[in-house]
Each structure stands twice: as structure tokens, then as C-alpha cells.
Write an enzyme that holds these catalytic residues in place. Structure first.
Site, PDB file in Angstrom:
ATOM      1  N   ASP A   1       0.818  -1.125  -0.189  1.00  0.00           N
ATOM      2  CA  ASP A   1       0.017   0.092   0.117  1.00  0.00           C
ATOM      3  C   ASP A   1       0.837   1.266  -0.003  1.00  0.00           C
ATOM      4  O   ASP A   1       2.131   1.119   0.465  1.00  0.00           O
ATOM      5  CB  ASP A   1      -0.903  -0.139   1.255  1.00  0.00           C
ATOM      6  CG  ASP A   1      -2.081   0.988   1.009  1.00  0.00           C
ATOM      7  OD1 ASP A   1      -2.236   1.464   0.037  1.00  0.00           O
ATOM      8  OD2 ASP A   1      -2.689   1.273   1.782  1.00  0.00           O
ATOM      9  N   GLY A   2       0.233   2.257  -0.689  1.00  0.00           N
ATOM     10  CA  GLY A   2       1.003   3.683  -0.640  1.00  0.00           C
ATOM     11  C   GLY A   2       1.518   3.906  -1.932  1.00  0.00           C
ATOM     12  O   GLY A   2       2.170   5.059  -1.944  1.00  0.00           O
ATOM     13  N   ASN A   3       1.230   3.259  -2.983  1.00  0.00           N
ATOM     14  CA  ASN A   3       1.986   3.626  -4.200  1.00  0.00           C
ATOM     15  C   ASN A   3       1.467   5.143  -4.723  1.00  0.00           C
ATOM     16  O   ASN A   3       2.198   6.019  -5.119  1.00  0.00           O
ATOM     17  CB  ASN A   3       1.544   2.651  -5.445  1.00  0.00           C
ATOM     18  CG  ASN A   3       2.186   1.467  -5.262  1.00  0.00           C
ATOM     19  OD1 ASN A   3       2.818   1.216  -4.313  1.00  0.00           O
ATOM     20  ND2 ASN A   3       1.645   0.320  -5.991  1.00  0.00           N
ATOM     21  N   GLY A   4       0.041   5.539  -4.505  1.00  0.00           N
ATOM     22  CA  GLY A   4      -0.481   6.553  -4.907  1.00  0.00           C
ATOM     23  C   GLY A   4       0.021   7.970  -4.033  1.00  0.00           C
ATOM     24  O   GLY A   4       0.254   8.878  -4.751  1.00  0.00           O
ATOM     25  N   ARG A   5       0.316   7.452  -2.867  1.00  0.00           N
ATOM     26  CA  ARG A   5       0.823   8.533  -2.000  1.00  0.00           C
ATOM     27  C   ARG A   5       2.145   9.053  -2.337  1.00  0.00           C
ATOM     28  O   ARG A   5       2.747  10.194  -2.382  1.00  0.00           O
ATOM     29  CB  ARG A   5       0.626   8.413  -0.572  1.00  0.00           C
ATOM     30  CG  ARG A   5      -0.816   8.543  -0.104  1.00  0.00           C
ATOM     31  CD  ARG A   5      -0.957   7.997   1.309  1.00  0.00           C
ATOM     32  NE  ARG A   5      -1.259   6.484   1.129  1.00  0.00           N
ATOM     33  CZ  ARG A   5      -1.290   5.736   2.014  1.00  0.00           C
ATOM     34  NH1 ARG A   5      -1.083   6.042   3.387  1.00  0.00           N
ATOM     35  NH2 ARG A   5      -1.429   4.305   1.870  1.00  0.00           N
ATOM     36  N   TRP A   6       2.830   7.898  -2.473  1.00  0.00           N
ATOM     37  CA  TRP A   6       4.371   8.108  -2.950  1.00  0.00           C
ATOM     38  C   TRP A   6       4.317   9.166  -4.276  1.00  0.00           C
ATOM     39  O   TRP A   6       5.163   9.794  -4.416  1.00  0.00           O
ATOM     40  CB  TRP A   6       4.921   6.748  -3.290  1.00  0.00           C
ATOM     41  CG  TRP A   6       6.470   6.728  -3.840  1.00  0.00           C
ATOM     42  CD1 TRP A   6       7.337   6.567  -2.706  1.00  0.00           C
ATOM     43  CD2 TRP A   6       7.086   6.842  -4.915  1.00  0.00           C
ATOM     44  NE1 TRP A   6       8.542   6.719  -3.604  1.00  0.00           N
ATOM     45  CE2 TRP A   6       8.222   7.175  -4.807  1.00  0.00           C
ATOM     46  CE3 TRP A   6       6.454   7.317  -6.414  1.00  0.00           C
ATOM     47  CZ2 TRP A   6       9.275   7.142  -5.906  1.00  0.00           C
ATOM     48  CZ3 TRP A   6       7.396   7.646  -7.330  1.00  0.00           C
ATOM     49  CH2 TRP A   6       8.587   7.258  -7.198  1.00  0.00           C
TER      50      TRP A   6
ATOM     51  N   ARG B   1      -0.679   8.801 -10.414  1.00  0.00           N
ATOM     52  CA  ARG B   1      -0.674   7.778  -9.632  1.00  0.00           C
ATOM     53  C   ARG B   1       0.009   6.605 -10.016  1.00  0.00           C
ATOM     54  O   ARG B   1       0.641   5.785  -9.506  1.00  0.00           O
ATOM     55  CB  ARG B   1      -1.962   7.280  -9.091  1.00  0.00           C
ATOM     56  CG  ARG B   1      -2.932   8.476  -8.228  1.00  0.00           C
ATOM     57  CD  ARG B   1      -4.281   7.795  -7.829  1.00  0.00           C
ATOM     58  NE  ARG B   1      -4.187   6.562  -7.479  1.00  0.00           N
ATOM     59  CZ  ARG B   1      -4.117   6.540  -5.894  1.00  0.00           C
ATOM     60  NH1 ARG B   1      -3.931   7.318  -5.123  1.00  0.00           N
ATOM     61  NH2 ARG B   1      -4.231   5.264  -5.451  1.00  0.00           N
TER      62      ARG B   1
ATOM     63  N   HIS C   1       2.471   3.383  -9.061  1.00  0.00           N
ATOM     64  CA  HIS C   1       2.411   1.892  -9.261  1.00  0.00           C
ATOM     65  C   HIS C   1       3.733   1.288 -10.039  1.00  0.00           C
ATOM     66  O   HIS C   1       4.159   0.149  -9.823  1.00  0.00           O
ATOM     67  CB  HIS C   1       1.166   1.613 -10.183  1.00  0.00           C
ATOM     68  CG  HIS C   1      -0.179   2.032  -9.472  1.00  0.00           C
ATOM     69  ND1 HIS C   1      -0.427   1.449  -8.221  1.00  0.00           N
ATOM     70  CD2 HIS C   1      -1.353   2.799  -9.892  1.00  0.00           C
ATOM     71  CE1 HIS C   1      -1.421   2.189  -7.469  1.00  0.00           C
ATOM     72  NE2 HIS C   1      -2.049   2.714  -8.494  1.00  0.00           N
TER      73      HIS C   1
ATOM     74  N   GLU D   1     -11.906  -5.284  -4.272  1.00  0.00           N
ATOM     75  CA  GLU D   1     -12.677  -4.138  -3.825  1.00  0.00           C
ATOM     76  C   GLU D   1     -11.855  -2.920  -4.857  1.00  0.00           C
ATOM     77  O   GLU D   1     -12.460  -1.761  -4.902  1.00  0.00           O
ATOM     78  CB  GLU D   1     -12.491  -3.670  -2.460  1.00  0.00           C
ATOM     79  CG  GLU D   1     -13.267  -4.180  -1.527  1.00  0.00           C
ATOM     80  CD  GLU D   1     -12.991  -5.717  -1.140  1.00  0.00           C
ATOM     81  OE1 GLU D   1     -11.649  -5.981  -1.297  1.00  0.00           O
ATOM     82  OE2 GLU D   1     -13.915  -6.803  -1.018  1.00  0.00           O
TER      83      GLU D   1
ATOM     84  N   LEU E   1      11.497 -20.624  -4.385  1.00  0.00           N
ATOM     85  CA  LEU E   1      10.671 -19.548  -3.608  1.00  0.00           C
ATOM     86  C   LEU E   1       9.461 -19.805  -4.309  1.00  0.00           C
ATOM     87  O   LEU E   1       9.193 -19.783  -5.551  1.00  0.00           O
ATOM     88  CB  LEU E   1      11.063 -18.081  -3.693  1.00  0.00           C
ATOM     89  CG  LEU E   1      10.161 -16.944  -3.295  1.00  0.00           C
ATOM     90  CD1 LEU E   1      10.004 -16.827  -1.883  1.00  0.00           C
ATOM     91  CD2 LEU E   1      10.762 -15.683  -3.990  1.00  0.00           C
TER      92      LEU E   1
ATOM     93  N   ARG F   1      -4.559  -2.325   9.040  1.00  0.00           N
ATOM     94  CA  ARG F   1      -5.828  -3.357   9.044  1.00  0.00           C
ATOM     95  C   ARG F   1      -5.455  -4.329   7.769  1.00  0.00           C
ATOM     96  O   ARG F   1      -4.366  -4.016   7.165  1.00  0.00           O
ATOM     97  CB  ARG F   1      -7.057  -2.464   8.498  1.00  0.00           C
ATOM     98  CG  ARG F   1      -6.859  -1.707   7.227  1.00  0.00           C
ATOM     99  CD  ARG F   1      -8.212  -0.795   6.763  1.00  0.00           C
ATOM    100  NE  ARG F   1      -8.008   0.167   6.047  1.00  0.00           N
ATOM    101  CZ  ARG F   1      -8.023   1.214   5.966  1.00  0.00           C
ATOM    102  NH1 ARG F   1      -8.139   1.897   7.398  1.00  0.00           N
ATOM    103  NH2 ARG F   1      -7.853   2.494   5.128  1.00  0.00           N
TER     104      ARG F   1
HETATM  105  C1  IPE Z   1      -1.252   0.055  -3.346  1.00  0.00           C
HETATM  106  O1  IPE Z   1      -1.146   1.528  -3.534  1.00  0.00           O
HETATM  107  C2  IPE Z   1      -1.391  -0.627  -4.912  1.00  0.00           C
HETATM  108  C3  IPE Z   1      -2.693  -0.814  -5.310  1.00  0.00           C
HETATM  109  C4  IPE Z   1      -3.744  -1.261  -4.441  1.00  0.00           C
HETATM  110  C5  IPE Z   1      -2.808  -1.410  -6.651  1.00  0.00           C
HETATM  111  P1  IPE Z   1      -2.425   2.427  -3.407  1.00  0.00           P
HETATM  112  O2  IPE Z   1      -2.872   2.723  -5.089  1.00  0.00           O
HETATM  113  O3  IPE Z   1      -3.377   1.831  -2.506  1.00  0.00           O
HETATM  114  O4  IPE Z   1      -1.737   3.766  -2.809  1.00  0.00           O
HETATM  115  P2  IPE Z   1      -2.393   4.760  -1.834  1.00  0.00           P
HETATM  116  O5  IPE Z   1      -3.136   4.165  -0.868  1.00  0.00           O
HETATM  117  O6  IPE Z   1      -3.272   5.863  -2.878  1.00  0.00           O
HETATM  118  O7  IPE Z   1      -1.221   5.805  -1.461  1.00  0.00           O
HETATM  119 MG    MG Z   2      -3.955   2.738  -0.624  1.00  0.00          MG
END
Ligand code: IPE
Ligand code: MG
Length: 231
Positions: free
Chosen positions: A2-7, A15, A19, A49, A113, A176
Site C-alpha cells: 500500500d502507498g503507491n498513490g501517495r508516493w 498515481r 504503481h 474491492e 521460492l 488493517r
Molecule cells: C497500492 O497502492 C497499490 C494497489 C492497491 C493497486 P495504492 O494505490 O493503494 O496507494 P495509496 O494508498 O493511494 O497511497
Molecule cells: Mg491504498
């Protein structure tokens, strides 16, 4: 993961740039997992989801997934990695379904692996599909008053080929499970980090494993029992 979009947001990038960077973090993490002797690594790439996201982001994620499959499977194979996918892949287009099937078949004999990608996966979906498959095979188990042990579902779960996970890592600061492996996580150690997924690397994995090493796993027993000091 999680966190790709915020990065990406922090860098004023779209966004999808997050990814893309996230795919690089996957490569680094797979390498590091092998170095640590990890035998099963399961990555939650796309949840059931995530279809709720804007259509253009979903389309770009699918494109990225397809391209990663095209470019990485040969490398996984060369490195002795068995590739598996879990989730309801029937919702993906044929190109992705074929790439997944080819990747699984090509790498089936590898043992270094097992890399599982959870795609259109949800923990509740998994329990429901396992129940459906189990009762289809054993209709008598539905009979009124028939005993039904939880273990009876386990061979039908999506990850029946793997042991239950020892360690769960969630990046991005949220604490979570978000419908990941619900059944299988019953006794798994949970580890949460504020690092955004694209920043996750070898050192981050080492820190998570170090934390895991300090945990006392009692599986319902007392500490005295676990240490062999019970009276
Ligand atoms: C996780 O990063 C990647 C996927 C769910 C595909 P998010 O896209 O949820 O990144 P945030 O939470 O907006 O930072
Ligand atoms: Mg997210």
C-alpha cells in the site's frame, strides 16, 4: 503493498508512476526474500474491492500487470521461482488469464521460492469459494447434524499449496488487513510500517524479519509451556 498513490502524489506525479515504482519494489523484495531464505512470498496486488477505483487507474493497473507478467516470468523461472496467482481471475481479460496460466505452468517445478500474486483476491471470497467447492465434492457434509470441522475447508482454500503465513507486512501506515488472507492469518504475526510500498526495499524487509524474530508465538499455549518451564 500500500502507498503507491501517495508516493506519487508527494512527487506531484500521476498515481500510475507510483504503481510503476511499486513494481520495482516487488523485484527488490523478491530478491531480498530469497536472500533471507523465505520459501513463500505472497503479494496482495489487486483486491476484489480495487475495481471501485476510477476506470482509467484500473485500466493502467491491468496494463502494468500484463506487462509485468510478460517481462518477468522468464526471469522468475531462471531464478528457480515458482509463480502462482490466487483470486477470481475470471474477471480479467483473456490476455492476462493466458499469461497467468502460462507462467504457472512454466514455473510449476521450481522450488526456491513460491511467489504468489493475489489478484482480484478477497479473503471472504476465498472462504466462500472453498465452501462451495467443498460442499460440491461432499454434499453429505451439508446433511442436518453432520459434523463439520474447520479443517475440512482447508484443502479448498486458494493457498492450500502453502503453509500458513508466519509474517504479514502491510506498508503505507494503515493498520488493517483489508480482506487479505483472512482464514490463513489466524496465527500470523502482524507487522505494520509507515513506509510507502515504492520505498520498501531489502532493509525494510530485514527490519520486518527482525521484528518477527522477537515475537513469542504461543498458538494459544502459555509462555511457560512454550519455554518448557511448565510445572
Ligand atoms: C497500492 O497502492 C497499490 C494497489 C492497491 C493497486 P495504492 O494505490 O493503494 O496507494 P495509496 O494508498 O493511494 O497511497
Ligand atoms: Mg491504498
Amino acid at each position: 503493498m500500500d502507498g503507491n498513490g501517495r508516493w506519487a502524489n508527494k512527487r506531484l506525479l500521476p498515481r500510475i508512476a507510483g504503481h510503476r515504482k511499486g513494481v520495482e519494489a516487488v523485484r527488490a523484495t523478491v530478491r531480498a526474500a530469497i536472500e533471507h531464505g523465505v520459501e513463500y512470498l505472497t503479494l496482495f496486488a489487486f483486491s476484489s474491492e480495487n475495481w471501485r477505483r476510477p476506470a482509467d487507474e484500473v485500466t493502467l493497473l491491468m496494463e502494468l500487470f500484463a506487462r509485468a507478467l510478460e517481462q518477468e516470468v522468464a526471469k522468475l523461472h531462471a531464478n528457480g521461482i515458482r509463480f502462482r496467482a490466487i483470486g477470481d481471475t475470471s474477471r480479467f481479460d483473456k490476455r492476462i488469464r493466458d499469461l497467468v496460466a502460462e507462467g504457472e505452468a512454466k514455473t510449476a517445478g521450481n522450488t526456491r521460492l513460491t511467489l504468489t500474486i493475489a489478484a482480484n483476491y478477497g479473503g471472504r471470497w476465498d472462504v466462500a469459494q472453498a465452501a462451495r467447492a467443498c460442499f460440491r465434492a461432499h454434499p453429505e457434509a451439508l446433511a442436518d447434524g453432520a459434523a463439520f470441522e474447520p479443517e475440512a475447508l482447508e484443502p479448498w482454500l486458494a493457498m492450500a499449496y502453502a503453509p500458513e503465513p508466519d509474517l504479514f507486512i502491510r506498508t503505507g501506515g494503515e493498520q488493517r488487513i483489508s480482506n487479505f488472507l483472512l482464514w490463513q492469518l489466524a496465527y500470523t504475526e502482524l507487522y505494520f510500517t509507515d513506509l510507502l510500498w515504492p520505498d520498501f526495499d531489502e532493509a525494510a524487509l530485514a527490519a520486518a524479519i527482525e521484528s518477527f524474530a522477537t515475537r513469542e508465538r504461543r498458538f494459544g499455549r502459555t509462555g511457560e509451556q512454550v519455554h518448557g518451564t511448565a510445572a
